[in-house]
Design a protein around this motif. Structure first.
Motif, mmCIF file in Angstrom:
data_model
loop_
_atom_site.group_PDB
_atom_site.id
_atom_site.type_symbol
_atom_site.label_atom_id
_atom_site.label_comp_id
_atom_site.label_asym_id
_atom_site.label_seq_id
_atom_site.Cartn_x
_atom_site.Cartn_y
_atom_site.Cartn_z
ATOM 1 N N THR A 176 -5.996 19.367 13.116
ATOM 2 C CA THR A 176 -6.337 18.135 12.407
ATOM 3 C C THR A 176 -7.811 17.809 12.602
ATOM 4 O O THR A 176 -8.512 18.462 13.393
ATOM 5 N N TYR A 177 -8.264 16.777 11.891
ATOM 6 C CA TYR A 177 -9.660 16.344 12.040
ATOM 7 C C TYR A 177 -9.925 15.881 13.471
ATOM 8 O O TYR A 177 -10.971 16.179 14.044
ATOM 9 N N ASN A 178 -8.961 15.171 14.066
ATOM 10 C CA ASN A 178 -9.117 14.745 15.458
ATOM 11 C C ASN A 178 -9.167 15.947 16.397
ATOM 12 O O ASN A 178 -9.838 15.913 17.431
ATOM 13 N N GLY A 179 -8.457 17.022 16.022
ATOM 14 C CA GLY A 179 -8.521 18.238 16.818
ATOM 15 C C GLY A 179 -9.907 18.858 16.794
ATOM 16 O O GLY A 179 -10.393 19.369 17.808
ATOM 17 N N LEU A 180 -10.564 18.811 15.628
ATOM 18 C CA LEU A 180 -11.929 19.324 15.526
ATOM 19 C C LEU A 180 -12.888 18.501 16.378
ATOM 20 O O LEU A 180 -13.776 19.039 17.038
ATOM 21 N N LEU A 181 -12.712 17.173 16.368
ATOM 22 C CA LEU A 181 -13.560 16.305 17.193
ATOM 23 C C LEU A 181 -13.364 16.613 18.680
ATOM 24 O O LEU A 181 -14.330 16.655 19.446
ATOM 25 N N ASP A 223 -29.964 18.679 12.688
ATOM 26 C CA ASP A 223 -28.503 18.744 12.670
ATOM 27 C C ASP A 223 -28.018 19.965 13.432
ATOM 28 O O ASP A 223 -28.667 21.010 13.455
ATOM 29 N N GLU A 224 -26.865 19.813 14.063
ATOM 30 C CA GLU A 224 -26.260 20.890 14.832
ATOM 31 C C GLU A 224 -24.840 21.110 14.314
ATOM 32 O O GLU A 224 -24.074 20.156 14.173
ATOM 33 N N TYR A 225 -24.493 22.374 14.025
ATOM 34 C CA TYR A 225 -23.207 22.681 13.413
ATOM 35 C C TYR A 225 -22.394 23.600 14.316
ATOM 36 O O TYR A 225 -22.924 24.536 14.913
ATOM 37 N N TYR A 226 -21.098 23.316 14.397
ATOM 38 C CA TYR A 226 -20.139 24.215 15.022
ATOM 39 C C TYR A 226 -19.246 24.774 13.920
ATOM 40 O O TYR A 226 -18.739 24.032 13.092
ATOM 41 N N HIS A 227 -19.067 26.069 13.904
ATOM 42 C CA HIS A 227 -18.309 26.719 12.843
ATOM 43 C C HIS A 227 -16.854 26.907 13.262
ATOM 44 O O HIS A 227 -16.565 27.299 14.395
ATOM 45 N N VAL A 228 -15.972 26.623 12.332
ATOM 46 C CA VAL A 228 -14.538 26.773 12.548
ATOM 47 C C VAL A 228 -14.008 27.760 11.516
ATOM 48 O O VAL A 228 -14.221 27.572 10.319
ATOM 49 N N LEU A 249 -3.875 29.180 4.970
ATOM 50 C CA LEU A 249 -2.822 28.178 5.108
ATOM 51 C C LEU A 249 -3.186 27.118 6.154
ATOM 52 O O LEU A 249 -2.864 25.937 5.995
ATOM 53 N N ALA A 250 -3.867 27.519 7.225
ATOM 54 C CA ALA A 250 -4.314 26.557 8.223
ATOM 55 C C ALA A 250 -5.379 25.635 7.637
ATOM 56 O O ALA A 250 -5.421 24.434 7.925
ATOM 57 N N TYR A 251 -6.251 26.196 6.800
ATOM 58 C CA TYR A 251 -7.275 25.388 6.129
ATOM 59 C C TYR A 251 -6.627 24.386 5.178
ATOM 60 O O TYR A 251 -7.070 23.242 5.056
ATOM 61 N N LEU A 252 -5.550 24.813 4.511
ATOM 62 C CA LEU A 252 -4.821 23.909 3.619
ATOM 63 C C LEU A 252 -4.250 22.729 4.402
ATOM 64 O O LEU A 252 -4.355 21.577 3.966
ATOM 65 N N LYS A 262 -20.380 15.306 0.507
ATOM 66 C CA LYS A 262 -20.140 16.747 0.630
ATOM 67 C C LYS A 262 -19.104 16.998 1.711
ATOM 68 O O LYS A 262 -18.933 16.222 2.649
ATOM 69 N N LEU A 263 -18.399 18.103 1.543
ATOM 70 C CA LEU A 263 -17.333 18.448 2.486
ATOM 71 C C LEU A 263 -17.925 18.954 3.782
ATOM 72 O O LEU A 263 -19.011 19.531 3.802
ATOM 73 N N PRO A 264 -17.223 18.753 4.891
ATOM 74 C CA PRO A 264 -17.694 19.339 6.160
ATOM 75 C C PRO A 264 -17.650 20.857 6.077
ATOM 76 O O PRO A 264 -16.825 21.420 5.351
ATOM 77 N N TYR A 265 -18.516 21.488 6.803
ATOM 78 C CA TYR A 265 -18.659 22.947 6.735
ATOM 79 C C TYR A 265 -17.599 23.574 7.618
ATOM 80 O O TYR A 265 -17.784 23.763 8.814
ATOM 81 N N VAL A 266 -16.452 23.894 7.037
ATOM 82 C CA VAL A 266 -15.347 24.467 7.782
ATOM 83 C C VAL A 266 -14.900 25.733 7.102
ATOM 84 O O VAL A 266 -14.731 25.773 5.894
#
Length: 275
Positions: free
Chosen positions: A214-219, A240-245, A250-253, A270-274
């Motif tokens: 979830t989004y909270n999981g990414l945080l 800016d600093e980016y972490y890539h996931v 199906l997990a992205y969905l 814009k969408l987050p870079y995931v």
């Protein structure tokens, strides 16, 4: 009077590739692979590259590995005011990691010119295309299996990897560095617990169907990385600093269907870079 050799038996084959043409063909096949490889988009030689591409090898006794130097960031607080700095310096820590080298080859074989004549397909064009896609696919699979610490005997979906032969030298796990791929330590392996809504100790046997990211999981993941001084990738301006996931489709969905993320996206352009 000049004497010329008899032309009988002399043949000219314009269809044979010259050495330079073969070289260009191989380069184009490799370029084709790089353009279609996902992981290659994050590969470079600079300090800000997510994946470091080694182009210079450290000389070793047998020349079968490269040595990469790792120097962590400073963690001390420094010296305040006019207090004595001499003798209170922080030591830089240095580590070495060994990168073993091996080669992986694949090929297709043409039956002959008459077979080409009877076919509507251009063998060389098809071979370049298919070998290029193979190289891109296998590069991505090796990269993600290595990062996840999963044996090369497995496919990305967890199934056993098929092999054309069980003999040694015909499986990805037979690569010289295949046995060195190990699971990440407990400091790098976590599991998102949907019930507790937090990252817990990584245990693949404890994963439940509802434990989708979830989004909270990414945080929470970002907070753990910050707490361990794991730097993200800086933007060109450095602000800016980016972490890539990286996620399977199906997990992205499931992540895009997260209600918390949906509320967040309503106020974003814009969408987050995931991935």
């Amino acid at each position: 009077m000049a004497v010329y050799p008899s032309p009988i038996g002399a043949q000219t084959d314009f269809t044979a590739l010259l050495a330079n043409e073969k070289n260009v063909w191989v380069k184009r096949a490799w370029q084709h692979a790089r353009e279609h490889s996902f992981i290659m988009q994050f590969t470079g030689t600079g300090m800000n590259s997510m994946c470091q591409r080694i182009t210079e090898l450290t000389k070793t006794e047998r020349g079968e590995k490269a040595i990469m130097r790792l120097v962590p960031d400073l963690v001390g607080d420094g010296v305040t005011g006019d207090n004595v700095l001499l003798g209170n310096e922080e030591a830089l820590e240095g580590y070495d990691t060994e990168i073993f080298i091996d080669q992986l080859r694949h090929a297709v074989k043409n039956k002959g010119r008459m077979n080409d004549q009877k076919s509507v397909f251009d063998f060389r064009m098809e071979a370049k295309d298919k070998l290029g896609f193979w190289l891109a696919r296998i590069t991505d699979e090796i990269a993600f299996l290595t990062m996840a610490g999963i044996s090369y005997d497995k496919a990305l979906n967890g199934a056993d990897r098929p092999s054309a032969s069980n003999a040694a030298g015909y499986k990805l796990s037979d690569l010289s560095f295949g046995s060195r791929v190990t699971a990440p330590s407990d400091k790098r392996h976590f599991r998102w617990d949907a019930a507790a809504k937090e990252l817990v100790e990584g245990d693949t046997s404890a994963i439940k169907p509802e434990d989708t990211l979830t989004y909270n999981g990414l945080l929470a993941a970002r907070a753990h990385m910050k707490d361990r001084y794991i730097r993200g990738i800086r933007s060109k301006g450095g602000n800016d600093e980016y972490y890539h996931v990286f996620l399977p489709p199906l997990a992205y969905l499931k992540l895009k269907q997260d209600t918390v993320l949906g509320v967040f996206l309503k106020g974003c352009w814009k969408l987050p870079y995931v991935h």
